[in-house]
Enzyme design. Sequence first.
Site, mmCIF file in Angstrom:
data_model
loop_
_atom_site.group_PDB
_atom_site.id
_atom_site.type_symbol
_atom_site.label_atom_id
_atom_site.label_comp_id
_atom_site.label_asym_id
_atom_site.label_seq_id
_atom_site.Cartn_x
_atom_site.Cartn_y
_atom_site.Cartn_z
ATOM 1 N N ASP A 104 0.825 -1.213 0.000
ATOM 2 C CA ASP A 104 0.000 0.000 0.000
ATOM 3 C C ASP A 104 0.857 1.260 0.000
ATOM 4 O O ASP A 104 0.420 2.314 -0.457
ATOM 5 C CB ASP A 104 -0.937 -0.004 1.209
ATOM 6 C CG ASP A 104 -2.017 -1.047 0.988
ATOM 7 O OD1 ASP A 104 -1.769 -2.232 1.283
ATOM 8 O OD2 ASP A 104 -3.078 -0.686 0.450
HETATM 9 O O1 MRU Z 1 -7.529 -3.247 2.860
HETATM 10 P P1 MRU Z 1 -7.260 -3.607 1.430
HETATM 11 O O2 MRU Z 1 -8.020 -4.811 0.973
HETATM 12 O O3 MRU Z 1 -7.439 -2.423 0.512
HETATM 13 O O4 MRU Z 1 -5.725 -3.994 1.415
HETATM 14 C C1 MRU Z 1 -5.145 -4.396 0.209
HETATM 15 C C2 MRU Z 1 -3.709 -4.713 0.323
HETATM 16 O O5 MRU Z 1 -3.115 -4.620 1.366
HETATM 17 C C3 MRU Z 1 -3.007 -5.036 -0.942
HETATM 18 O O6 MRU Z 1 -1.966 -5.935 -0.709
HETATM 19 C C4 MRU Z 1 -2.417 -3.753 -1.567
HETATM 20 O O7 MRU Z 1 -3.360 -2.722 -1.577
HETATM 21 C C5 MRU Z 1 -1.943 -3.992 -2.947
HETATM 22 S S1 MRU Z 1 -3.279 -4.342 -4.090
HETATM 23 C C6 MRU Z 1 -2.542 -4.546 -5.616
#
Ligand code: MRU
Length: 359
Positions: free
Chosen positions: A246
């Site tokens: 993220d």
């Molecule tokens: O809370 P989320 O489902 O948005 O978290 C998603 C993740 O942590 C993913 O690994 C990250 O955003 C990369 S998605 C290509």
Amino acid sequence: MTLVAIKYTRGKLEILDQLLLPTQSEYIPVKNSGDGWNVIKKMQVRGAPAIAIVGCLSLAVEVAEDREHSTVGDLAHFICDRLHHLVTARPTAVNMAEASKRLTTLMKDMAAESGQRVDTLRERFMKECEDMLEKDIAVNKNIGKYGADHILAQCKNKPVKVLTHCNTGSLATAGYGTALGVVRALHEREKISHAYCTETRPYNQGSRLTAYELVHEKIPATLICDSMAAILMDQQDISAVVVGADRVVANGDTANKIGTYQLAIAAKHHNVPFYVACPSTTFDPNLTSGKDIEIEERPSGEMTSVKGIRVAAHGINCWNPAFDITPASLITGGIITEFGVFSPADLKAQLADCLKTDN
Ligand code: MRU
């Protein structure tokens, strides 16, 4: 048929409601940036790249219809204000913030040009947002290619077993995926002997979404509970752990879905290479260390109930951080980007070079 999470034509945006998957496949309309903010906050769309794309396209749809802001200054001000608001829906993933910053600069620069027309500004904004959707798939395919090349080179081109976490596939991006894109690329080369995905408690992006994508793509795969990762590494010959991100900061520390950090610790203990796969838009050079990253905390209901059914004792306190920070020292395989695979220590300099050449 590939999964399409984001359906867009100019003036119309629909997203696959990820709260209903895997049992129901339903697209919901996103008519403006207010809807965009809500679907991101409620996690009907999630995953760092998809958050940014849907956020920006929700505003593009609104701007396509908008005739209220009739001067260049008014329209630019409105766009910048809404972009700023969209960033607040979820704070940890940097992609929406990065897009907001880039588009705000563009809108302000355009608005400052003498003789600028409001239609030109509107058109340019919509085009920039539409390009994000187009470009993301190409970026993901490069991530898949570089990741598969690197892992296979480490494994002497033998079929590999990969463990992944959360959902980083077609549902989290414009298509193909980042970490799951690497798994997909390995599968296309018939080099994946098995993929393992974690449930990813508390929100179950692994069991609901990644498992769904793996079955859909007919990739040989097994679901494990998060608490089974260490024994899996002990008993199976796991070739690599590949996760998404993220936000990756200047020193290579990486924020990703809660549970990533413990996977990296277990991987280090078992000598399993640990990779982070992400587009360059997930890199945040402005923060020096992972300690500076704001970690979103989600409502306790996501832990205490599943689909409205209470699974935790009434009265218990909960702590629900949505992400954790994996220190750069545990990212032993490397960081896979659309430009290549870099060590966390080299990432900042390498990306700066690649982005200079790319522009
Ligand atoms: O809370 P989320 O489902 O948005 O978290 C998603 C993740 O942590 C993913 O690994 C990250 O955003 C990369 S998605 C290509």
